[in-house]
Design a protein around this motif. Structure first.
Motif, short mmCIF file in Angstrom:
data_model
loop_
_atom_site.label_atom_id
_atom_site.label_comp_id
_atom_site.label_asym_id
_atom_site.label_seq_id
_atom_site.Cartn_x
_atom_site.Cartn_y
_atom_site.Cartn_z
N LEU A 43 21.74 13.14 -4.03
CA LEU A 43 20.94 12.60 -2.94
C LEU A 43 20.30 10.98 -3.46
O LEU A 43 20.34 10.31 -2.61
N LEU A 44 19.54 11.38 -4.52
CA LEU A 44 19.09 10.08 -5.31
C LEU A 44 20.06 8.76 -5.14
O LEU A 44 19.92 7.69 -5.01
N LEU A 45 21.34 9.02 -5.78
CA LEU A 45 22.39 8.20 -6.22
C LEU A 45 23.01 7.68 -4.65
O LEU A 45 22.98 6.48 -4.56
N LYS A 46 23.06 8.65 -3.69
CA LYS A 46 23.35 8.20 -2.51
C LYS A 46 22.54 7.35 -1.81
O LYS A 46 22.73 6.29 -1.21
N ALA A 47 21.10 7.47 -2.01
CA ALA A 47 20.04 6.81 -1.28
C ALA A 47 20.14 5.42 -1.88
O ALA A 47 19.73 4.66 -1.19
N ARG A 48 20.06 5.52 -3.30
CA ARG A 48 19.97 4.17 -3.91
C ARG A 48 21.24 3.17 -3.48
O ARG A 48 21.02 1.93 -3.33
N CYS A 49 22.37 3.80 -3.39
CA CYS A 49 23.74 3.00 -2.93
C CYS A 49 23.51 2.48 -1.56
O CYS A 49 23.74 1.30 -1.27
N VAL A 50 22.80 3.29 -0.68
CA VAL A 50 22.66 2.92 0.48
C VAL A 50 21.76 1.84 0.79
O VAL A 50 21.71 0.69 1.37
N ALA A 51 20.59 1.86 -0.06
CA ALA A 51 19.37 1.24 -0.01
C ALA A 51 20.02 -0.36 -0.37
O ALA A 51 19.45 -1.43 -0.19
N GLU A 52 20.84 -0.34 -1.54
CA GLU A 52 21.36 -1.57 -2.30
C GLU A 52 22.46 -2.14 -1.28
O GLU A 52 22.99 -3.29 -1.89
N GLY A 53 22.69 -1.53 -0.02
CA GLY A 53 23.71 -2.15 0.56
C GLY A 53 25.40 -1.71 -0.04
O GLY A 53 26.38 -2.38 0.65
N GLY A 54 25.53 -0.77 -0.72
CA GLY A 54 26.83 -0.30 -1.21
C GLY A 54 27.42 0.55 -0.38
O GLY A 54 26.93 1.05 0.49
N ARG A 55 28.84 0.69 -0.88
CA ARG A 55 29.41 1.58 -0.11
C ARG A 55 29.28 3.06 -0.57
O ARG A 55 29.25 3.26 -1.96
N GLU A 56 29.33 4.32 0.18
CA GLU A 56 29.24 5.55 -0.37
C GLU A 56 30.54 5.94 -1.22
O GLU A 56 30.37 6.61 -2.09
N GLU A 57 31.65 5.30 -0.89
CA GLU A 57 32.93 5.77 -1.71
C GLU A 57 32.67 5.13 -3.06
O GLU A 57 33.06 5.71 -3.79
N ASP A 58 32.15 4.25 -3.28
CA ASP A 58 31.64 3.82 -4.70
C ASP A 58 30.78 4.70 -5.47
O ASP A 58 31.40 5.16 -6.62
N VAL A 59 29.88 5.34 -4.78
CA VAL A 59 28.90 6.28 -5.54
C VAL A 59 29.76 7.56 -5.77
O VAL A 59 29.45 8.33 -6.68
N MET A 60 30.66 7.98 -5.00
CA MET A 60 31.31 9.13 -4.94
C MET A 60 32.17 9.28 -6.37
O MET A 60 32.91 10.40 -6.58
N LYS A 61 32.41 8.24 -6.91
CA LYS A 61 33.26 8.09 -8.18
C LYS A 61 32.40 8.47 -9.28
O LYS A 61 32.68 8.66 -10.41
N HIS A 62 31.12 8.56 -9.11
CA HIS A 62 30.23 9.01 -10.28
C HIS A 62 30.38 10.38 -10.79
O HIS A 62 30.81 11.34 -10.10
N PRO A 63 30.37 10.50 -11.96
CA PRO A 63 30.41 11.93 -12.58
C PRO A 63 29.90 12.99 -11.88
O PRO A 63 30.31 14.36 -11.72
N VAL A 64 28.73 12.75 -11.28
CA VAL A 64 27.87 13.86 -10.97
C VAL A 64 28.48 14.43 -9.54
O VAL A 64 28.59 15.57 -9.16
N PHE A 65 29.22 13.49 -8.91
CA PHE A 65 30.16 13.94 -7.68
C PHE A 65 31.56 14.32 -8.00
O PHE A 65 31.94 15.37 -7.53
N GLU A 66 32.11 13.71 -9.06
CA GLU A 66 33.68 14.27 -9.46
C GLU A 66 33.39 15.65 -10.12
O GLU A 66 34.50 16.37 -10.03
N PHE A 67 32.48 15.86 -10.84
CA PHE A 67 32.43 17.22 -11.54
C PHE A 67 31.18 18.05 -11.40
O PHE A 67 30.22 17.96 -11.92
N PRO A 68 31.06 18.54 -10.04
CA PRO A 68 29.83 19.03 -9.53
C PRO A 68 29.34 20.21 -10.36
O PRO A 68 30.20 21.15 -10.67
N TYR A 69 28.17 20.71 -10.54
CA TYR A 69 27.58 21.79 -11.09
C TYR A 69 27.85 23.02 -10.51
O TYR A 69 27.92 23.18 -9.46
N ASP A 70 28.42 24.05 -11.13
CA ASP A 70 28.86 25.19 -10.69
C ASP A 70 27.90 26.24 -11.44
O ASP A 70 28.45 26.54 -12.77
#
Length: 126
Positions: A43-70
């Motif tokens: 949630l923090l990564l998404k919020a920071r991305c939006v606040a900085e004017g970035g695209r959500e697709e860029d943040v989705m490449k972060h390992p936290v999203f690519e390898f979610p905790y199970d």
């Protein structure tokens, strides 16, 4: 009547927050804590991305999203590790003996297969 009202208020507050009974007692498993941590991190990564004017697709490449905790996988992994580490010396010897026997049988099977292939290629030798 006052105690009953207080108990009802506590239950209402619990329902409002969505807390489970264990959370009311202050107990959460490590898996629950990790799950909550990684959820907040996403949630923090998404919020920071939006606040900085970035695209959500860029943040989705972060390992936290690519390898979610199970949590379930982590729980099973811990159980298996506990079983592995709780073996006695006798059990270890038995397992090593079985591994040794299996390797011998595999080698014998490979030898027999090679002999069969050789017989198929040149049946007159037999």
């Amino acid at each position: 009547a006052g105690a009953a009202d207080a108990e009802g208020d506590a239950r209402a507050a619990k329902r409002k927050r969505g807390d489970g009974a264990r959370e009311m007692d202050g107990y959460r498993s490590i898996e629950e804590l990790k799950s909550r941590y990684y959820c907040c991190q996403q949630l923090l990564l998404k919020a920071r991305c939006v606040a900085e004017g970035g695209r959500e697709e860029d943040v989705m490449k972060h390992p936290v999203f690519e390898f979610p905790y199970d949590g379930e996988h982590d729980r099973i992994r811990k159980q298996q590790m506990e079983l592995l580490l709780s073996r006695t010396e006798e059990q270890e010897k038995e397992i090593n003996l079985k591994i040794s026997e299996t390797r011998k049988l595999d080698a014998k099977i490979r030898r027999v297969r090679k002999q069969l292939e050789a017989l198929k290629r040149n049946p007159r030798v037999a």
